[in-house]
Design an enzyme around this catalytic site. Structure first.
Site, short mmCIF file in Angstrom:
data_model
loop_
_atom_site.label_atom_id
_atom_site.label_comp_id
_atom_site.label_asym_id
_atom_site.label_seq_id
_atom_site.Cartn_x
_atom_site.Cartn_y
_atom_site.Cartn_z
N GLU A 71 -10.02 -29.41 -14.29
CA GLU A 71 -8.83 -28.57 -14.53
C GLU A 71 -8.93 -27.82 -15.85
O GLU A 71 -9.39 -28.36 -16.85
CB GLU A 71 -7.55 -29.43 -14.52
CG GLU A 71 -7.28 -30.11 -13.19
CD GLU A 71 -7.06 -29.15 -12.03
OE1 GLU A 71 -6.98 -27.93 -12.24
OE2 GLU A 71 -7.00 -29.64 -10.88
N ARG A 311 -8.35 -12.20 -13.65
CA ARG A 311 -9.09 -13.46 -13.54
C ARG A 311 -10.23 -13.25 -12.57
O ARG A 311 -10.03 -12.78 -11.44
CB ARG A 311 -8.12 -14.54 -13.06
CG ARG A 311 -8.69 -15.93 -12.94
CD ARG A 311 -8.85 -16.62 -14.28
NE ARG A 311 -8.97 -18.05 -14.06
CZ ARG A 311 -10.10 -18.63 -13.66
NH1 ARG A 311 -11.21 -17.91 -13.49
NH2 ARG A 311 -10.13 -19.94 -13.44
N PHE A 406 -3.21 -19.17 -15.92
CA PHE A 406 -3.35 -18.36 -17.13
C PHE A 406 -2.30 -17.24 -17.10
O PHE A 406 -1.61 -16.98 -18.09
CB PHE A 406 -4.77 -17.79 -17.19
CG PHE A 406 -5.14 -17.07 -18.46
CD1 PHE A 406 -4.68 -15.80 -18.75
CD2 PHE A 406 -5.99 -17.68 -19.38
CE1 PHE A 406 -5.04 -15.14 -19.91
CE2 PHE A 406 -6.37 -17.03 -20.55
CZ PHE A 406 -5.90 -15.76 -20.81
N1 LIG Z 1 -10.23 -15.31 -23.26
C1 LIG Z 1 -9.91 -15.37 -21.96
N2 LIG Z 1 -10.23 -16.47 -21.25
C2 LIG Z 1 -9.87 -16.50 -19.95
C3 LIG Z 1 -9.20 -15.42 -19.32
N3 LIG Z 1 -8.98 -15.76 -18.03
C4 LIG Z 1 -9.47 -17.00 -17.87
N4 LIG Z 1 -10.01 -17.47 -19.02
C5 LIG Z 1 -10.65 -18.77 -19.27
O1 LIG Z 1 -10.74 -19.45 -18.05
C6 LIG Z 1 -9.84 -20.54 -18.02
C7 LIG Z 1 -9.10 -20.51 -16.69
O2 LIG Z 1 -8.59 -21.76 -16.37
P1 LIG Z 1 -7.04 -22.07 -16.37
O3 LIG Z 1 -6.58 -22.00 -17.77
O4 LIG Z 1 -6.88 -23.32 -15.65
O5 LIG Z 1 -6.34 -20.93 -15.53
P2 LIG Z 1 -6.53 -20.59 -13.96
O6 LIG Z 1 -7.78 -21.25 -13.49
O7 LIG Z 1 -6.59 -19.11 -13.94
O8 LIG Z 1 -5.34 -21.12 -13.24
C8 LIG Z 1 -8.90 -20.34 -19.20
O9 LIG Z 1 -8.38 -21.52 -19.71
C9 LIG Z 1 -9.80 -19.60 -20.18
O10 LIG Z 1 -10.62 -20.53 -20.87
C10 LIG Z 1 -8.91 -14.26 -20.10
O11 LIG Z 1 -8.34 -13.28 -19.65
N5 LIG Z 1 -9.28 -14.29 -21.41
MG LIG Z 2 -7.95 -23.48 -13.45
#
Ligand SMILES: Nc1nc2c(ncn2[C@@H]2O[C@H](COP(=O)(O)OP(=O)(O)O)[C@@H](O)[C@H]2O)c(=O)[nH]1
Ligand SMILES: [Mg+2]
Length: 446
Positions: A71, A311, A406
């Site tokens: 996660e 994303r 996110f």
């Molecule tokens: N800096 C940055 N990191 C991102 C972005 N989108 C995703 N990430 C990275 O990818 C992770 C995605 O996992 P999560 O936080 O669980 O969100 P989800 O998977 O989109 O539901 C984030 O925590 C970030 O580390 C973005 O737009 N900018």
């Molecule tokens: Mg995630």
């Protein structure tokens, strides 16, 4: 609910030798973790253990938790809200403190050669703000305060092996044999070793599995009546549901999750320098004290730019139909900019370099927050992601990615700042998506 009240026999409490007790208890629970009969071993349940110094000074009890390793950061933020609810329920009867699980070893944090483990919450969030909601401790403070790197009892949360019985939803908790292979191993001294956020010296005295189905606070009576351990770690805490999603308690906790000041400052400086955006002009005043922040919907104007969260990575691998192609995304971005008379666009994305350069070809004016290696070393990937979120949260109009936590966290941040929901709850649609349902508006309950 009858199964819930397994009588706990406080046999072990009276023993004086802590080490002996630990050894004995772990030997038993380890066995029952691997599926053997648990019949009369309940008498030796390690839940009756008390760690060396803990309960002596004051009767404080520590709630620790961890989340399924794959996660990401923003789902983990959501699990924190569930744990805070449980903590509030526990505190109605006893003095419990929430121990913040250090950040690290996150799949998405891929910046090379940067040490990203054992990161305290203070690196990303304002601890005084969290404290104004529930009492919290960083893990290292817990070690210092509780008398060493020992966690009395690990409860690995799991579903029920038999699934939902007769298709009826029922809230319940029961000690059960572990379904999955445990991520903990017994050592020669009779302790349990595990990940423990990269704190190798941490030991658990006992590890057992708990089948649970229900909201977070369903565990409160169990923790109060069946377990006397001073420190309890709930592993796989995401198994528990929200007590009341988007209710007052949810929002209190969410509002208390104020980003650390240095990250907000970095985001604000970027807004001022590249996006002509300041809180004064944008009507997004901010108070260091979240309990005093109460905005009206529509009061925030936002900076003169479109904020985009695109994303990619694992969201496109399955060719999900709710995620657009880059071309489709650019088309949508242009149409929003035109409609809202915005000349600037800020893009936050986790796209790989090759995709970013394709994106830049199609959208040459796009603005990104591009940290140097030294910036990343200081802020970590988690801090950089927060700065991206902070900048998106201050845009006049925002569009995110379907079901990305996110993006959801950006929605909430904008809700706190007082944006008109029309400018917030928007997402990209897949190129061939038929019914492109837009995100739900969750109104703050103050
Ligand atoms: N800096 C940055 N990191 C991102 C972005 N989108 C995703 N990430 C990275 O990818 C992770 C995605 O996992 P999560 O936080 O669980 O969100 P989800 O998977 O989109 O539901 C984030 O925590 C970030 O580390 C973005 O737009 N900018
Ligand atoms: Mg995630």
């Amino acid at each position: 609910m009858a199964q819930l009240w397994i009588t706990s026999v406080p046999v072990l409490c009276v023993h004086s030798s802590y080490f002996y007790v630990a050894l004995l208890a772990t030997a038993f629970t380890f066995e029952f973790g691997s599926g053997s009969e648990q019949s009369d071993q309940n008498a030796f349940r390690a839940g009756n253990l008390v760690s060396p110094g803990a309960a002596t000074a004051r009767d404080v009890r520590y709630l620790l938790y961890d989340v399924n390793p794959p996660e990401g950061f923003n789902l983990r933020r959501d699990v924190y809200i569930r744990m805070a609810s449980l903590l509030k329920t526990l505190r109605k009867q006893e003095d419990w403190v929430l121990v913040l699980p250090p950040w690290g070893r996150m799949y998405h944090w891929q910046s090379p050669d940067i040490h990203q483990v054992r990161i305290p919450w203070g690196a990303f969030f304002s601890l005084t703000s969290l404290q104004a909601n529930v009492p919290v401790l960083e893990y290292e403070e817990f070690i210092a305060e509780s008398g060493g790197p020992f966690i009395d009892q690990v409860l690995v949360l799991q579903n029920y092996a038999e699934g939902w019985t007769e298709g009826e939803w029922e809230e319940k908790v029961d000690e059960r044999p572990c379904i999955d292979r445990l991520m903990y191993t017994g050592d020669k001294q009779g302790y349990h070793r595990g990940w423990f956020w990269g704190y190798d010296e941490t030991r658990a005295l006992s590890v057992t599995c708990l089948s649970v189905q229900g909201h977070a606070s369903i565990l409160a009576p169990f923790l109060q009546k069946n377990i006397t351990a001073a420190s309890v770690l709930l592993d796989r805490a995401e198994t528990l549901l929200h007590d009341h999603y988007a209710g007052k308690d949810y929002w209190d906790t969410r509002r208390s999750m104020v980003f650390a000041k240095h990250l907000r400052v970095a985001g604000d400086q970027f807004r001022a320098k590249y996006l002509n955006s300041t809180d004064e002009q944008d009507h997004t005043p901010f108070s260091e004290d979240w309990t005093r922040m109460r905005t009206k919907l529509g009061s925030a104007k936002g900076g003169p730019y479109l904020g985009v969260h695109l994303r990619r990575k694992d969201f496109i691998w399955g060719h999900r139909e709710d995620v657009p192609s880059l071309k489709g995304a650019v088309k949508k971005i242009r149409s929003i900019m035109k409609k809202n008379k915005l000349e600037k666009v800020f893009v936050a994305t986790d796209a790989v370099e090759e995709e970013v350069s394709r994106l830049k070809k199609m959208l040459p004016e796009m603005i990104q927050y591009e940290p140097s290696w030294e910036d990343i070393e200081l802020l970590k990937d988690g801090g950089v992601a927060i700065i991206d979120q902070w900048i998106c949260a201050h845009a006049r109009y925002f569009i995110g990615t379907s079901v990305s936590t996110f993006s959801f966290r950006i929605h909430e941040e904008r809700e706190i700042l007082g944006f008109d929901p029309k400018t917030t709850y928007n997402r990209f649609c897949g190129d061939a998506e038929k019914e492109c349902e837009q995100p739900t508006h969750w109104k703050i309950v103050y």
